[in-house]
Design a protein around this motif. Structure first.
Motif, PDB file in Angstrom:
ATOM      1  N   LYS A  87       1.138  -1.380   0.167  1.00 55.98           N
ATOM      2  CA  LYS A  87       0.520  -0.109   0.210  1.00 55.98           C
ATOM      3  C   LYS A  87       0.985   1.546  -0.014  1.00 55.98           C
ATOM      4  O   LYS A  87       0.146   2.244  -0.609  1.00 55.98           O
ATOM      5  CB  LYS A  87      -0.583  -0.039   1.383  1.00 55.98           C
ATOM      6  CG  LYS A  87      -0.786   0.381   2.492  1.00 55.98           C
ATOM      7  CD  LYS A  87      -1.376  -0.397   2.869  1.00 55.98           C
ATOM      8  CE  LYS A  87      -0.712  -0.345   4.981  1.00 55.98           C
ATOM      9  NZ  LYS A  87      -1.804  -0.574   6.115  1.00 55.98           N
ATOM     10  N   TRP A  88       2.164   1.294   0.573  1.00 54.75           N
ATOM     11  CA  TRP A  88       2.797   2.493   0.526  1.00 54.75           C
ATOM     12  C   TRP A  88       2.988   2.503  -0.510  1.00 54.75           C
ATOM     13  O   TRP A  88       3.908   3.869  -1.529  1.00 54.75           O
ATOM     14  CB  TRP A  88       4.073   1.870   1.642  1.00 54.75           C
ATOM     15  CG  TRP A  88       3.478   1.904   3.244  1.00 54.75           C
ATOM     16  CD1 TRP A  88       2.753   1.992   3.214  1.00 54.75           C
ATOM     17  CD2 TRP A  88       4.370   1.932   4.171  1.00 54.75           C
ATOM     18  NE1 TRP A  88       2.346   2.052   5.000  1.00 54.75           N
ATOM     19  CE2 TRP A  88       3.724   1.115   5.657  1.00 54.75           C
ATOM     20  CE3 TRP A  88       5.534   1.243   4.325  1.00 54.75           C
ATOM     21  CZ2 TRP A  88       4.184   1.371   6.907  1.00 54.75           C
ATOM     22  CZ3 TRP A  88       6.372   0.425   5.503  1.00 54.75           C
ATOM     23  CH2 TRP A  88       5.560   0.453   6.738  1.00 54.75           C
ATOM     24  N   PHE A  89       3.647   1.588  -1.582  1.00 54.63           N
ATOM     25  CA  PHE A  89       4.056   1.697  -2.903  1.00 54.63           C
ATOM     26  C   PHE A  89       2.645   2.125  -4.193  1.00 54.63           C
ATOM     27  O   PHE A  89       3.016   2.414  -4.911  1.00 54.63           O
ATOM     28  CB  PHE A  89       4.694   0.549  -3.364  1.00 54.63           C
ATOM     29  CG  PHE A  89       5.933   0.603  -2.261  1.00 54.63           C
ATOM     30  CD1 PHE A  89       6.531   1.827  -1.610  1.00 54.63           C
ATOM     31  CD2 PHE A  89       7.255   0.050  -3.139  1.00 54.63           C
ATOM     32  CE1 PHE A  89       8.038   1.964  -1.209  1.00 54.63           C
ATOM     33  CE2 PHE A  89       8.705   0.125  -2.578  1.00 54.63           C
ATOM     34  CZ  PHE A  89       9.169   1.114  -1.122  1.00 54.63           C
ATOM     35  N   ASN A  90       1.490   1.935  -3.397  1.00 55.40           N
ATOM     36  CA  ASN A  90       0.544   1.418  -4.103  1.00 55.40           C
ATOM     37  C   ASN A  90       0.614   0.151  -5.241  1.00 55.40           C
ATOM     38  O   ASN A  90       0.752   0.899  -6.469  1.00 55.40           O
ATOM     39  CB  ASN A  90       0.088   2.498  -4.780  1.00 55.40           C
ATOM     40  CG  ASN A  90      -1.119   2.618  -5.051  1.00 55.40           C
ATOM     41  OD1 ASN A  90      -1.886   1.493  -4.903  1.00 55.40           O
ATOM     42  ND2 ASN A  90      -1.869   3.911  -6.281  1.00 55.40           N
ATOM     43  N   ALA A 248       7.073  -4.848   6.261  1.00 52.31           N
ATOM     44  CA  ALA A 248       6.946  -3.972   7.178  1.00 52.31           C
ATOM     45  C   ALA A 248       5.788  -3.198   7.335  1.00 52.31           C
ATOM     46  O   ALA A 248       5.154  -2.339   8.667  1.00 52.31           O
ATOM     47  CB  ALA A 248       8.331  -2.693   6.621  1.00 52.31           C
ATOM     48  N   GLU A 249       4.802  -2.739   6.105  1.00 51.49           N
ATOM     49  CA  GLU A 249       3.239  -2.601   6.088  1.00 51.49           C
ATOM     50  C   GLU A 249       3.249  -3.322   7.683  1.00 51.49           C
ATOM     51  O   GLU A 249       1.870  -3.088   8.027  1.00 51.49           O
ATOM     52  CB  GLU A 249       2.760  -2.840   4.456  1.00 51.49           C
ATOM     53  CG  GLU A 249       3.724  -2.080   4.078  1.00 51.49           C
ATOM     54  CD  GLU A 249       2.336  -1.813   2.271  1.00 51.49           C
ATOM     55  OE1 GLU A 249       2.431  -2.902   2.000  1.00 51.49           O
ATOM     56  OE2 GLU A 249       3.122  -1.217   1.518  1.00 51.49           O
ATOM     57  N   ALA A 251       3.836  -5.068   9.302  1.00 46.80           N
ATOM     58  CA  ALA A 251       3.924  -4.475  11.177  1.00 46.80           C
ATOM     59  C   ALA A 251       3.746  -3.289  11.352  1.00 46.80           C
ATOM     60  O   ALA A 251       2.966  -2.950  12.522  1.00 46.80           O
ATOM     61  CB  ALA A 251       5.740  -4.456  11.420  1.00 46.80           C
ATOM     62  N   ASP A 252       3.450  -2.189  10.553  1.00 48.77           N
ATOM     63  CA  ASP A 252       2.687  -1.341  11.109  1.00 48.77           C
ATOM     64  C   ASP A 252       1.217  -0.803  11.198  1.00 48.77           C
ATOM     65  O   ASP A 252       0.148  -0.774  12.097  1.00 48.77           O
ATOM     66  CB  ASP A 252       2.938  -0.397   9.400  1.00 48.77           C
ATOM     67  CG  ASP A 252       1.472   1.453   9.966  1.00 48.77           C
ATOM     68  OD1 ASP A 252       2.010   1.846  11.168  1.00 48.77           O
ATOM     69  OD2 ASP A 252       0.817   0.904   8.788  1.00 48.77           O
ATOM     70  N   SER A 253       0.141  -1.878  10.519  1.00 48.17           N
ATOM     71  CA  SER A 253      -1.109  -2.847  10.560  1.00 48.17           C
ATOM     72  C   SER A 253      -1.604  -3.530  12.011  1.00 48.17           C
ATOM     73  O   SER A 253      -2.068  -2.769  12.148  1.00 48.17           O
ATOM     74  CB  SER A 253      -1.576  -3.265   9.844  1.00 48.17           C
ATOM     75  OG  SER A 253      -0.805  -4.481   9.273  1.00 48.17           O
ATOM     76  N   ILE A 254      -0.412  -3.759  12.291  1.00 49.94           N
ATOM     77  CA  ILE A 254      -0.375  -4.382  13.662  1.00 49.94           C
ATOM     78  C   ILE A 254      -0.629  -2.642  14.693  1.00 49.94           C
ATOM     79  O   ILE A 254      -1.105  -3.718  15.858  1.00 49.94           O
ATOM     80  CB  ILE A 254       0.586  -5.740  13.648  1.00 49.94           C
ATOM     81  CG1 ILE A 254      -0.303  -6.897  12.789  1.00 49.94           C
ATOM     82  CG2 ILE A 254       0.353  -6.396  15.845  1.00 49.94           C
ATOM     83  CD1 ILE A 254       0.873  -8.042  12.818  1.00 49.94           C
TER      84      ILE A 254
END
Length: 529
Positions: A87-90, A248-249, A251-254
């Motif tokens: 999602k960060w890179f779409n 990493a994405e 980990a962020d969502s958690i």
């Protein structure tokens, strides 16, 4: 003319696995047909992740929105195997496809080779006793972790994601019997078994989480750990960078607080994918861009500097070049001299790296066999620093930002008065980092800085400064949300309002504006209309 639904940029990884599998990255132009809303983030972010943003005053933006499913379905309809959306890179990682099939989608604008590096995406009672650390005593005391534990800060309530090559035997190793496991996930096998892969991650984990009093106690034994396999040791390819971003994405969502990564990249099996030292600018490598994004979400990324100091490359590897990553070099556990193999800086744009140092040459670890022995490398100094960070975050007030932690550690280093690109700011210390009082003064001062109008529709934006920041040299730097530096200017005058030019080529986007002195800075998110 048929309306374009999305633009896909295709990158070829030139990666051949045993099954002759080829990977690609397909990147989309927008997220317009999304079924999700920025006003309902609980649909795609955990409560912990949302709370972290609120405590740090981080806005939820379009980079938090999931990739549009219909776009992914369109790519899948070509026969491509879908791996992970980013999602960060779409974008979406795919394999077993070809450019001809992807180009059948009307919305594909162009196809680019994967090696083109210009493309890429930024409650128990408090305990007061220290432990009998066993073999870990010297390296823990070097960072003041023993004092940290006496203060009752052993990582409890802090969530740490460890991104590595595998965690062999961690489920049967008695030193991990007390491990607080959040989750484990293998991004290649797509399952939760990471105990059957490489031993490197388990060795790294031990410096933080192993617990057997009198034998070996890690630096943050009460933290909760998330074990992610993103490195595949059977080859070296840029797909590993993208798997890192996917982890990493997740980990962020958690709601993870710290990402610990003892991985680094610069050369690959396919030489056309290699990076050069000029790319060490904090804004080129995909893994660096992913780390930059993690920072914008309030996650502290702790990365090893690399072990190329005695080789031909010599410099730090990626993502250690990021300005938003805490980069850790290695000293000898006994002499405290820089390890010969420890990579050094500066970055290609002149920043000091590594940031700090810890014991990595002759470091004590628990091996996957259940034995305690020494090991060498920044792979083991970095997790010790991550353990120190876990205790510091626990000790400091809620809402302490990653840059606050990084700044404290730099300024508490034994070479903070004269940092260089061999040792960085030197070896930090828990008590010194905790007792830096003027950092709070700076934090309070920078809270009075105002940036307006926001959103900005004009070519000029105003920065209103408190009186104590006048006549002090300030630097104003614009970054993309991926951490790519756009432009910078310095000023030192008596104005209370500084007028800044807005980057003209980034209309319709969120940008980051960093206002900084030599010792402190604050980053503002600006919507440019």
């Amino acid at each position: 003319m048929k309306k374009t639904l999305f633009t896909a940029i295709l990158f070829h990884l030139s990666l051949l696995l045993s099954a002759q599998e080829t990977f690609y990255l397909v990147q989309f132009k927008d997220k317009n047909p999304t079924n999700f809303s920025l006003s309902n983030p609980e649909e795609y972010l955990s409560e912990a992740s949302i709370n972290r943003r609120e405590m740090m005053n981080i806005a939820i933006d379009s980079s938090d929105l999931p990739v549009v499913q219909s776009y992914i379905d369109a790519v899948a309809s070509t026969g491509a195997t879908i791996w992970y959306p980013l999602k960060w890179f779409n974008a979406v990682i795919v394999s077993n496809t070809n450019t001809a099939e992807i180009e059948k989608i009307a919305s594909v604008e162009k196809v680019m080779n994967m090696s083109d590096k210009t493309m890429g995406g930024i409650e128990e009672d408090e305990k007061t006793e220290a432990y009998d650390y066993g073999k870990a005593k010297q390296q823990n005391e070097l960072l003041g972790i023993d004092k940290m534990h006496k203060d009752g800060h052993k990582g409890e309530g802090i969530h740490v994601a460890v991104l590595d090559a595998g965690f062999k035997n961690y489920t049967t190793n008695p030193y991990f019997n007390e491990l607080k496991l959040g989750e484990a996930y293998d991004f290649y096998s797509k399952n939760s078994n990471v105990a059957d892969d490489h031993n490197h991650g388990a060795d790294v984990l031990s410096t933080m989480a192993a617990y057997d009093e009198g034998s070996f106690v890690g630096g943050a034994p009460e933290a909760t750990y998330y074990l992610y396999r993103t490195e595949n040791t059977s080859y070296e390819s840029r797909i590993e960078e993208l798997m890192w971003v996917a982890a990493a994405e997740r980990a962020d969502s958690i709601g993870v607080d710290i990402i610990q990564s003892s991985l680094g990249y610069y050369d690959f099996d396919d030489a056309s994918q290699n990076y050069t030292q000029s790319d060490l600018n904090g804004k080129t490598a995909w893994i660096t861009l992913g780390a930059n994004h993690a920072y914008t979400k309030g996650i502290l990324v702790v990365s090893s500097a690399g072990n190329e100091g005695a080789g031909y490359w010599k410099k730090i590897s990626f993502p250690a070049d990021s300005p938003f990553v805490l980069t850790v070099g290695s000293v000898n556990n006994t002499t405290l001299n820089k390890a010969i193999t420890s990579s050094f800086g500066p970055t290609s744009d002149g920043r000091i790296k590594p940031d700090v140092m810890a014991a990595g040459e002759g470091a004590w670890v628990v091996k996957s066999t259940g034995t305690v022995s020494t090991a060498n490398g920044t792979s083991f100094s970095a997790p010790q620093m991550a353990a120190l960070c876990a205790g510091l975050i626990q000790a400091l007030p809620e809402g302490t930002t990653p840059m606050d932690v990084i700044t404290r550690l730099r300024r508490s280093g034994d070479k903070a008065s004269a940092p260089d690109s061999l040792y960085g700011f030197g070896i930090p210390n828990y008590e010194r980092a905790l007792l830096i009082t003027d950092l709070e003064e700076n934090e309070s001062l920078f809270k009075k800085v105002k940036v307006y109008p926001n959103p900005v529709n004009d070519t000029i934006i105003k920065v209103e400064l408190p009186s104590k920041l006048k006549n002090i040299e300030l630097e104003f730097t614009w970054f993309t949300m991926a951490g790519q530096m756009l432009q910078s200017q310095k000023s030192s005058n008596e104005k209370s309002i500084e007028l800044l030019n807005v980057p003209a080529s980034h209309r319709g986007q969120y940008l980051l504006l960093r206002v900084s002195t030599e010792e402190y800075y604050k980053t503002f998110k600006v919507k440019v209309n």
